[in-house]
Design an enzyme around this catalytic site. Structure first.
Site, mmCIF file in Angstrom:
data_model
loop_
_atom_site.group_PDB
_atom_site.id
_atom_site.type_symbol
_atom_site.label_atom_id
_atom_site.label_comp_id
_atom_site.label_asym_id
_atom_site.label_seq_id
_atom_site.Cartn_x
_atom_site.Cartn_y
_atom_site.Cartn_z
ATOM 1 N N ASP A 13 0.919 -1.198 0.050
ATOM 2 C CA ASP A 13 0.029 -0.107 -0.100
ATOM 3 C C ASP A 13 0.992 1.094 0.042
ATOM 4 O O ASP A 13 2.040 1.117 0.256
ATOM 5 C CB ASP A 13 -0.890 -0.138 1.239
ATOM 6 C CG ASP A 13 -2.311 0.843 1.154
ATOM 7 O OD1 ASP A 13 -2.436 1.382 0.160
ATOM 8 O OD2 ASP A 13 -3.237 0.887 1.781
ATOM 9 N N GLU A 15 -0.012 4.830 1.553
ATOM 10 C CA GLU A 15 -0.075 5.825 2.135
ATOM 11 C C GLU A 15 1.174 5.742 3.354
ATOM 12 O O GLU A 15 1.566 6.659 3.839
ATOM 13 C CB GLU A 15 -1.198 5.625 3.108
ATOM 14 C CG GLU A 15 -2.289 6.613 2.203
ATOM 15 C CD GLU A 15 -3.022 5.529 1.300
ATOM 16 O OE1 GLU A 15 -2.547 4.279 1.257
ATOM 17 O OE2 GLU A 15 -4.235 5.722 0.703
ATOM 18 N N HIS A 65 -2.775 -0.414 -3.496
ATOM 19 C CA HIS A 65 -3.062 0.876 -3.386
ATOM 20 C C HIS A 65 -3.953 1.696 -4.598
ATOM 21 O O HIS A 65 -3.602 1.541 -5.725
ATOM 22 C CB HIS A 65 -1.895 1.835 -3.217
ATOM 23 C CG HIS A 65 -2.265 3.414 -3.241
ATOM 24 N ND1 HIS A 65 -3.153 3.936 -2.152
ATOM 25 C CD2 HIS A 65 -2.216 4.350 -3.909
ATOM 26 C CE1 HIS A 65 -3.155 5.345 -2.393
ATOM 27 N NE2 HIS A 65 -2.780 5.696 -3.535
ATOM 28 N N HIS A 110 -1.221 1.722 7.015
ATOM 29 C CA HIS A 110 -1.327 2.825 7.563
ATOM 30 C C HIS A 110 -2.311 2.705 8.730
ATOM 31 O O HIS A 110 -3.041 1.486 8.520
ATOM 32 C CB HIS A 110 -1.772 3.860 6.539
ATOM 33 C CG HIS A 110 -2.959 3.459 5.793
ATOM 34 N ND1 HIS A 110 -4.411 3.352 6.291
ATOM 35 C CD2 HIS A 110 -2.883 3.150 4.557
ATOM 36 C CE1 HIS A 110 -4.961 2.861 5.095
ATOM 37 N NE2 HIS A 110 -4.177 2.365 4.155
ATOM 38 N N HIS A 121 -7.147 5.730 7.181
ATOM 39 C CA HIS A 121 -8.303 5.589 6.672
ATOM 40 C C HIS A 121 -8.539 4.239 6.597
ATOM 41 O O HIS A 121 -7.564 3.413 6.757
ATOM 42 C CB HIS A 121 -8.571 6.359 5.247
ATOM 43 C CG HIS A 121 -7.556 5.517 4.309
ATOM 44 N ND1 HIS A 121 -6.407 5.778 4.266
ATOM 45 C CD2 HIS A 121 -7.939 4.951 3.252
ATOM 46 C CE1 HIS A 121 -5.617 4.908 3.142
ATOM 47 N NE2 HIS A 121 -6.717 4.226 2.721
ATOM 48 N N GLU A 140 -7.118 -1.521 8.021
ATOM 49 C CA GLU A 140 -6.815 -2.463 6.901
ATOM 50 C C GLU A 140 -6.063 -3.800 7.033
ATOM 51 O O GLU A 140 -6.051 -4.710 6.864
ATOM 52 C CB GLU A 140 -6.318 -1.571 5.422
ATOM 53 C CG GLU A 140 -7.395 -0.891 4.981
ATOM 54 C CD GLU A 140 -6.652 0.233 4.174
ATOM 55 O OE1 GLU A 140 -5.570 0.069 3.617
ATOM 56 O OE2 GLU A 140 -7.272 1.280 3.687
HETATM 57 ZN ZN LIG Z 1 -4.751 1.553 2.450
#
Ligand SMILES: [Zn+2]
Length: 282
Positions: A13, A15, A65, A110, A121, A140
């Site tokens: 991912d 972020e 992502h 993240h 998020h 996540e």
């Molecule tokens: Zn993510």
């Protein structure tokens, strides 16, 4: 190659990548994204190198992502392979169901919606203000750790900001964590240069490779999901998905026996809800 082939899956991912702190950094098409793709690829290459240092025989990178087309294949460590593009049965952890994966790394992860962390998020940038599984707030990483446990695959490395490493202690306490930056706000962090973070990630991945041992599948269900939105009308959109019910003014819930079903229902809800967000009123 050893007697037993060790294969690592990297769920990548963006972020939580080195240097990333701002929405444009992770938004495909922006100049900042073009720049940050290099640092993202550097983090992934460091993990690949570390896993091979630690004895892995195969590494597959799964882009996780947005459009899932961010990493620079032309710069990828040539010992690895990369799954790029989207619409995959298991999304961020696609590949884990192939029954040949011994360990998974969460690189560039993240923290979850509604918590402290750089670009925090859960799947949707806004819209979702919280996700709970059986009463516990889940990021996540947490959700995906439950999915991969169903396939008997341990989490062997987590990288992201310092808050992400703390979060990972809750769902994968055995996994080495690497903080590539320290949280200041949702859009600010004290960052370390890629040369430094690469060295840290490589060393941690080398240690993590030793943890890549498949175990018996964990059947942890039933899983009761609760999702909170930032607007009431999204409940109406979400409950179009069979099995999803209102449980509050801005909340819905559903229960699945298996995480495979639960994460796919989650994907359906987030997709439907995204289409119900209006530009001006949200
Ligand atoms: Zn993510």
């Amino acid at each position: 190659m050893g007697l037993i082939d060790v294969k690592i899956l990297i769920s990548a991912d963006m972020e939580g990548a080195t240097g990333v702190t701002w929405p444009a950094d992770v938004l495909p098409g922006t100049p900042q994204w073009e720049r940050c793709r290099h640092m993202f690829t550097s983090d992934v290459n460091a993990a690949i190198a570390g896993f091979f240092d630690g004895g892995a025989d195969e590494v597959l990178v799964n882009e996780a992502h947005w459009t899932m087309r961010n990493l620079l294949l032309e710069q990828l460590d040539e010992r690895a392979e990369m799954l790029t593009g989207r619409h995959k049965a298991l999304s961020m952890v696609e590949g884990v169901q192939r029954a040949d994966v011994d360990g998974i790394a969460f690189v560039g992860y993240h923290t979850g919606a509604g918590t402290e962390g750089v670009l925090a998020h859960t799947y949707l940038a806004n819209t979702l203000t919280g996700v709970w599984v059986n009463g516990t707030r889940a990021s996540e990483g947490h959700l995906n750790s439950l999915v991969v446990a169903e396939y008997g695959v341990p989490v062997v490395l987590v990288t992201g900001d310092d808050r992400t490493c703390v979060d990972a202690q809750g769902y994968a306490p055995q996994a080495p964590g690497v903080a590539v930056k320290d949280y200041v706000s949702r859009y600010a962090a004290v960052c370390r240069p890629p040369a430094r973070t690469a060295a840290d990630i490589r060393a941690a991945a080398c240690k993590g490779a030793a943890l890549a041992v498949r175990h018996d599948p964990v059947r942890g269900g039933p899983f009761r999901f609760e999702l909170e939105f930032d607007a009431e009308h999204l409940v109406g959109a979400a409950t179009c998905v069979p099995g999803v019910e209102r449980c509050g003014e801005r909340r819905v819930t559903y229960t699945s026996q298996e995480m495979y079903e639960a994460i796919r229902c989650f994907k359906a809800v987030t997709t439907v809800v995204s289409s119900a967000v209006e530009e001006q009123y949200g």
